[in-house]
Design an enzyme around this catalytic site. Sequence first.
Site, mmCIF file in Angstrom:
data_model
loop_
_atom_site.group_PDB
_atom_site.id
_atom_site.type_symbol
_atom_site.label_atom_id
_atom_site.label_comp_id
_atom_site.label_asym_id
_atom_site.label_seq_id
_atom_site.Cartn_x
_atom_site.Cartn_y
_atom_site.Cartn_z
ATOM 1 N N TYR A 1 50.570 34.248 52.636
ATOM 2 C CA TYR A 1 49.442 33.365 52.945
ATOM 3 C C TYR A 1 49.363 32.301 51.864
ATOM 4 C CZ TYR A 1 44.471 32.128 53.724
ATOM 5 O OH TYR A 1 43.281 31.478 53.962
ATOM 6 N N PHE B 1 50.130 31.160 43.024
ATOM 7 C CA PHE B 1 49.736 32.577 43.084
ATOM 8 C C PHE B 1 49.993 33.189 44.461
ATOM 9 C CE2 PHE B 1 46.356 30.544 40.311
ATOM 10 C CZ PHE B 1 47.026 30.776 39.114
ATOM 11 N N HIS C 1 38.747 59.696 30.489
ATOM 12 C CA HIS C 1 40.033 60.248 30.048
ATOM 13 C C HIS C 1 40.251 60.071 28.551
ATOM 14 C CE1 HIS C 1 41.073 60.496 34.327
ATOM 15 N NE2 HIS C 1 42.172 61.133 34.001
ATOM 16 N N GLU D 1 40.962 36.222 47.348
ATOM 17 C CA GLU D 1 40.270 36.180 48.651
ATOM 18 C C GLU D 1 38.882 35.549 48.510
ATOM 19 O OE1 GLU D 1 42.453 36.666 50.614
ATOM 20 O OE2 GLU D 1 43.103 38.717 50.989
#
Length: 419
Positions: free
Chosen positions: A161, A194, A376, A401
């Site tokens: 896209y 990108f 963690h 997006e």
Amino acid sequence: MAVLGPLSRISRLGCNLCRNHRLVFYRNSQKRGISSCIDPSYGLTDEQKEFQKVAFDFAANEMTPHMAEWDQKEIFPVETMRKAAQLGFGGIYVRPEVGGSGLSRLDTSIIFEALSTGCVSTTAYISIHNMCAWMIDTFGNDEQRKRFCPDLCSMEKFASYCLTEPGSGSDAASLLTSAQRKGDHYILNGSKAFISGGGDTHVYVVMCRTGSKGPKGISCLVVEKGTPGLSFGKKEKKVGWNSQPTRAVIFEDCAVPVTCRLGNEGQGFNIAMKGLNGGRINIASCSLGAAHASVLLARDHLLVRKQFGETLANNQFLQFKLAEMATKLVASRLLVREAATALQENRADAVSLCSMAKLFVTDECFNICNQALQMHGGYGYLKDYAVQQFVRDIRVHQILEGTNEVMRMIISRNLLTES
């Protein structure tokens, strides 16, 4: 809803997968009975549960064992994705007559969430590929649909896209890539930045300027790899999303047939935005999968890690943190599924809900993964532990997006202009 296209095989394939292999996260959770409150199958139909299990199993068997290697070696797992396409995951919401599975937006979200527990980066690319296939299926004519969609749905060919440019990110309507018509071709000049899959994919859905400034001057062209004048920049080095290549896509007097234009001239921006509405749900769903996996990883760590003479699970502060993570996960999932339903039904609130889902879910799921890493301790910062990869892979979901700042603009604009 009947399962159509390649996903009709899930009933047979899913039974075998689910008998022989259960997702490790899922199996451990059920054994301990501790994650019932975050069970992603709640509220689903039997059919949805069936293909959700297939997606979870595919993630566990075909993606999880390779997730770290794909990340570290920057491998684009073409053959694994083609296996996913055999299950119908290459064109989930593309119409069956051109090879798609014909499922709903909600079904799609369920599948992407499950796949992302195995590898966010790879699933995110699959979601972009699906968006491109849907755009061609929805806005292309019969000839274009038959030409491009079957190979995209089988993932024999992959799609990218192309909207963002070096000088136009959030301000997408200011894009400069030009397409001047000469006879039966458009001559493209400009570049896109990108681009997921750039250089390795075969089909590029490109937004370009055929008219005046602003959104009404933008059209959409499908450009095939190998077209003279199409080239690619260097492979970008990224924090996450390393199982998919990212490059600039460059057009230098690139001649594209007019027959490769989707819709009419000037319709491109509308096509791009409609694609992104679904893309926002898809990327939020990928965040859900990462957060779900991270909650379970954190839970498992708390149950075995000892400090001050007892397991961390006995620490009330960490219990409360885990509860907050679980609550935010379930709230996020409910919002995504409501937005997916609204988009499927073409409701008036669909665009705003898609923006809300993208904003809230990508923010909160990143926070969930980051908190899981914190639980963690130093181990979470080691690449031997999957939680750090979930953190790195979903950080970009707050940017792409449409940035989460733009999501806020869309939502507030709707509120302030409603009578």
